[in-house]
Write a protein that holds these residues in place. Structure first.
Motif, short mmCIF file in Angstrom:
data_model
loop_
_atom_site.label_atom_id
_atom_site.label_comp_id
_atom_site.label_asym_id
_atom_site.label_seq_id
_atom_site.Cartn_x
_atom_site.Cartn_y
_atom_site.Cartn_z
N PRO A 78 0.80 -1.23 0.00
CA PRO A 78 0.00 0.00 0.00
C PRO A 78 0.84 1.29 0.00
O PRO A 78 0.38 2.33 -0.49
CB PRO A 78 -0.83 -0.13 1.28
CG PRO A 78 -0.97 -1.61 1.47
CD PRO A 78 0.34 -2.20 1.03
N GLY A 79 2.07 1.23 0.49
CA GLY A 79 2.95 2.41 0.46
C GLY A 79 3.33 2.78 -0.97
O GLY A 79 3.23 3.94 -1.39
N HIS A 80 3.75 1.78 -1.77
CA HIS A 80 4.09 2.03 -3.18
C HIS A 80 2.85 2.56 -3.92
O HIS A 80 2.94 3.50 -4.71
CB HIS A 80 4.51 0.74 -3.89
CG HIS A 80 5.78 0.11 -3.38
ND1 HIS A 80 5.78 -0.99 -2.56
CD2 HIS A 80 7.08 0.41 -3.59
CE1 HIS A 80 7.02 -1.35 -2.29
NE2 HIS A 80 7.85 -0.51 -2.89
N LEU A 81 1.70 1.93 -3.66
CA LEU A 81 0.48 2.31 -4.39
C LEU A 81 0.03 3.71 -4.03
O LEU A 81 -0.45 4.48 -4.88
CB LEU A 81 -0.64 1.28 -4.13
CG LEU A 81 -0.29 -0.15 -4.59
CD1 LEU A 81 -1.35 -1.15 -4.11
CD2 LEU A 81 -0.15 -0.22 -6.11
N ALA A 82 0.23 4.09 -2.76
CA ALA A 82 -0.15 5.45 -2.33
C ALA A 82 0.72 6.48 -3.05
O ALA A 82 0.24 7.56 -3.43
CB ALA A 82 0.01 5.57 -0.81
N ILE A 83 2.00 6.15 -3.27
CA ILE A 83 2.88 7.10 -3.97
C ILE A 83 2.42 7.27 -5.41
O ILE A 83 2.43 8.38 -5.95
CB ILE A 83 4.35 6.63 -3.87
CG1 ILE A 83 4.84 6.80 -2.43
CG2 ILE A 83 5.25 7.39 -4.84
CD1 ILE A 83 6.23 6.25 -2.13
N SER A 88 -0.56 11.35 -9.14
CA SER A 88 -1.68 11.84 -9.95
C SER A 88 -2.30 13.10 -9.35
O SER A 88 -3.11 13.77 -9.99
CB SER A 88 -2.74 10.74 -10.07
OG SER A 88 -3.37 10.57 -8.81
N LEU A 89 -1.92 13.46 -8.14
CA LEU A 89 -2.51 14.63 -7.47
C LEU A 89 -1.63 15.87 -7.57
O LEU A 89 -1.96 16.91 -7.02
CB LEU A 89 -2.79 14.29 -5.99
CG LEU A 89 -3.80 13.16 -5.77
CD1 LEU A 89 -3.81 12.70 -4.31
CD2 LEU A 89 -5.20 13.58 -6.19
N PHE A 90 -0.48 15.74 -8.25
CA PHE A 90 0.42 16.89 -8.44
C PHE A 90 0.73 17.09 -9.92
O PHE A 90 0.87 16.11 -10.66
CB PHE A 90 1.73 16.67 -7.69
CG PHE A 90 1.61 16.85 -6.20
CD1 PHE A 90 1.75 18.11 -5.62
CD2 PHE A 90 1.33 15.76 -5.39
CE1 PHE A 90 1.61 18.27 -4.25
CE2 PHE A 90 1.19 15.91 -4.02
CZ PHE A 90 1.33 17.17 -3.45
N THR A 109 3.97 4.05 -10.74
CA THR A 109 4.55 5.40 -10.68
C THR A 109 5.34 5.63 -11.97
O THR A 109 6.00 4.72 -12.47
CB THR A 109 5.46 5.55 -9.43
OG1 THR A 109 4.68 5.24 -8.28
CG2 THR A 109 5.99 6.97 -9.30
N ARG A 110 5.24 6.86 -12.51
CA ARG A 110 5.82 7.06 -13.84
C ARG A 110 7.10 7.89 -13.84
O ARG A 110 8.07 7.56 -14.51
CB ARG A 110 4.79 7.70 -14.76
CG ARG A 110 3.76 6.65 -15.17
CD ARG A 110 2.85 7.15 -16.22
NE ARG A 110 2.02 8.22 -15.68
CZ ARG A 110 1.07 8.83 -16.35
NH1 ARG A 110 0.83 8.51 -17.59
NH2 ARG A 110 0.34 9.78 -15.79
N ASN A 111 7.11 8.99 -13.06
CA ASN A 111 8.30 9.85 -13.11
C ASN A 111 9.28 9.42 -12.01
O ASN A 111 9.23 9.91 -10.89
CB ASN A 111 7.87 11.31 -12.94
CG ASN A 111 9.00 12.25 -13.30
OD1 ASN A 111 9.92 11.89 -14.02
ND2 ASN A 111 8.95 13.46 -12.76
N LEU A 240 -5.56 13.93 1.38
CA LEU A 240 -5.25 14.90 0.31
C LEU A 240 -6.34 14.86 -0.77
O LEU A 240 -6.75 15.92 -1.28
CB LEU A 240 -3.87 14.60 -0.29
CG LEU A 240 -3.42 15.52 -1.42
CD1 LEU A 240 -3.35 16.99 -0.97
CD2 LEU A 240 -2.05 15.10 -1.96
N LYS A 241 -6.79 13.66 -1.11
CA LYS A 241 -7.83 13.54 -2.14
C LYS A 241 -9.10 14.28 -1.72
O LYS A 241 -9.74 14.96 -2.51
CB LYS A 241 -8.15 12.06 -2.40
CG LYS A 241 -7.24 11.48 -3.47
CD LYS A 241 -7.18 9.99 -3.53
CE LYS A 241 -8.45 9.25 -3.67
NZ LYS A 241 -8.23 7.78 -3.62
N LYS A 242 -9.45 14.16 -0.41
CA LYS A 242 -10.64 14.86 0.10
C LYS A 242 -10.48 16.36 -0.11
O LYS A 242 -11.38 17.05 -0.55
CB LYS A 242 -10.79 14.59 1.61
CG LYS A 242 -11.60 13.34 1.92
CD LYS A 242 -12.05 13.37 3.38
CE LYS A 242 -11.33 12.33 4.21
NZ LYS A 242 -11.32 12.56 5.63
N ARG A 243 -9.28 16.85 0.22
CA ARG A 243 -9.04 18.29 0.09
C ARG A 243 -9.06 18.73 -1.37
O ARG A 243 -9.62 19.76 -1.71
CB ARG A 243 -7.70 18.69 0.72
CG ARG A 243 -7.80 18.74 2.20
CD ARG A 243 -6.47 18.93 2.87
NE ARG A 243 -6.65 18.68 4.29
CZ ARG A 243 -6.96 19.61 5.18
NH1 ARG A 243 -7.08 20.87 4.82
NH2 ARG A 243 -7.14 19.29 6.44
#
Ligand code: BJW
Ligand code: ZN
Length: 247
Positions: A78-83, A88-90, A109-111, A240-243
């Motif tokens: 879940p740590g890798h997936l959260a990153i 996608s949020l930046f 993760t892409r970049n 962060l998604k909520k915000r």
């Protein structure tokens, strides 16, 4: 602390995450230091060197074969997936990893800047040319380079070796520009990676450390989250998604 960090992130344009072996610990990949850092009677520091390879290439390849086999079986946690979700949020997001296990790529993760190479790739010890990625290498019959006859070695960065200059320079540049910098699951003792969090902090970034232990950079951190990355990062991303959704 989750709400506080998420509130700061919501106002940040440029985010950098630096990861170390600790992020993959919850996938079952042993870290380097501490009690898991032992392999037989050797310490990782004694095997990840050119001297070790030149004096006993078979034992170094045995170690890498063992790790390759282990890493081929494990999955992102879940740590890798959260990153990956964080990316996608930046608009401007860079993941800098010291890990060679490829799990961030598998997680989507892409970049990514891989500072210490990739354990699944091979190169020639003499001329540095890339060679076919082969899962296992017979330690008693290490293949040789068809161009120069040098032995094949894993394409990773050992102690005392220079990092790829384009990759480390990009990591320095991004760290200087970061609004927020996360140091996740690294003991922060191996340079030059360990100098990235202080550079970001000096350049004005908010520094967040996520680690189950204290490290030499903990005193610099604006937030020191003492806990597992696989537990904390998903909570942070949800917040962060909520915000972002209510913006
Ligand atoms: C969790 C967790 C959970 C657990 N959740 N957290 C300046 C000062 C002093 C020395 C130097 C210097 N500049 C360069 C040097 C020399 C050297 C160095 O830094 N030595 C230090 C040990 C002092 N650096 C180099 O040699 C580098 N080259 C270089 O700088 O070239 C120029 C030069 C040459 C010659 C002389 C001087 C300059 C190259 C470094 C290459 C490192 N290579 C390795 C092996 C890669 C290949 C492979 O994997 O086989 O990279 S060594 C190993 O350490 C690996 C890692 O990427 C790296 C960092 O380890 P990491 O990721 O931090 O793991 P751990 O195990 O240390 O920590 C895990 C952390 O996770 C812990 O804190 C846990 O608490 C935590 N954790 N579970 C959150 N669930
Ligand atoms: Zn060669």
């Amino acid at each position: 602390m989750v709400e506080e960090i998420a509130a700061i992130m919501a106002n940040c344009g440029r985010c950098i995450v630096l990861t170390g072996a600790g992020i993959s610990a919850e996938s079952g990949v042993p870290t380097f230091r501490g009690k898991d850092g032992l392999w037989g009677k050797f310490r990782a520091e004694e095997l990840a060197t050119m001297d070790a390879f030149l004096s006993n290439p078979a034992i170094v390849w045995e170690w890498y074969n063992w790790r390759r086999e282990l890493m081929a079986k494990v999955e992102p946690n879940p740590g890798h997936l959260a990153i990956t979700e964080m990316e996608s949020l930046f608009d401007d997001f860079t993941l800098v990893t010291q890990n060679v296990d490829n799990l961030h790529r598998v997680a989507g993760t892409r970049n990514i800047l891989e500072l210490h190479g990739n354990i699944h790739h091979n190169k020639c010890v003499e001329c540095n040319r890339s060679h076919d990625p082969k899962a296992q290498i017979d330690p008693d019959e290490i293949p040789c380079c068809e161009h120069c006859g040098g032995k094949i070695r894993p394409d990773v960065v050992w102690y005392g070796e220079m990092l790829d200059s384009a990759i480390i320079n990009a990591a320095f540049q991004q760290s200087e520009r970061a609004d927020i910098f996360f140091s996740v699951g690294t003991s922060a003792i191996v340079h030059p990676a360990a100098s990235l969090p202080p550079i970001a902090k000096r350049s004005g970034a908010t520094l967040v450390e996520v680690n189950v232990e204290e490290t030499p950079i903990s005193f610099l951190a604006d937030f020191h989250v003492r806990g597992k990355s696989g537990e904390f990062l998903p909570r942070l991303v949800e917040e962060l998604k909520k915000r972002r959704a209510s913006e």
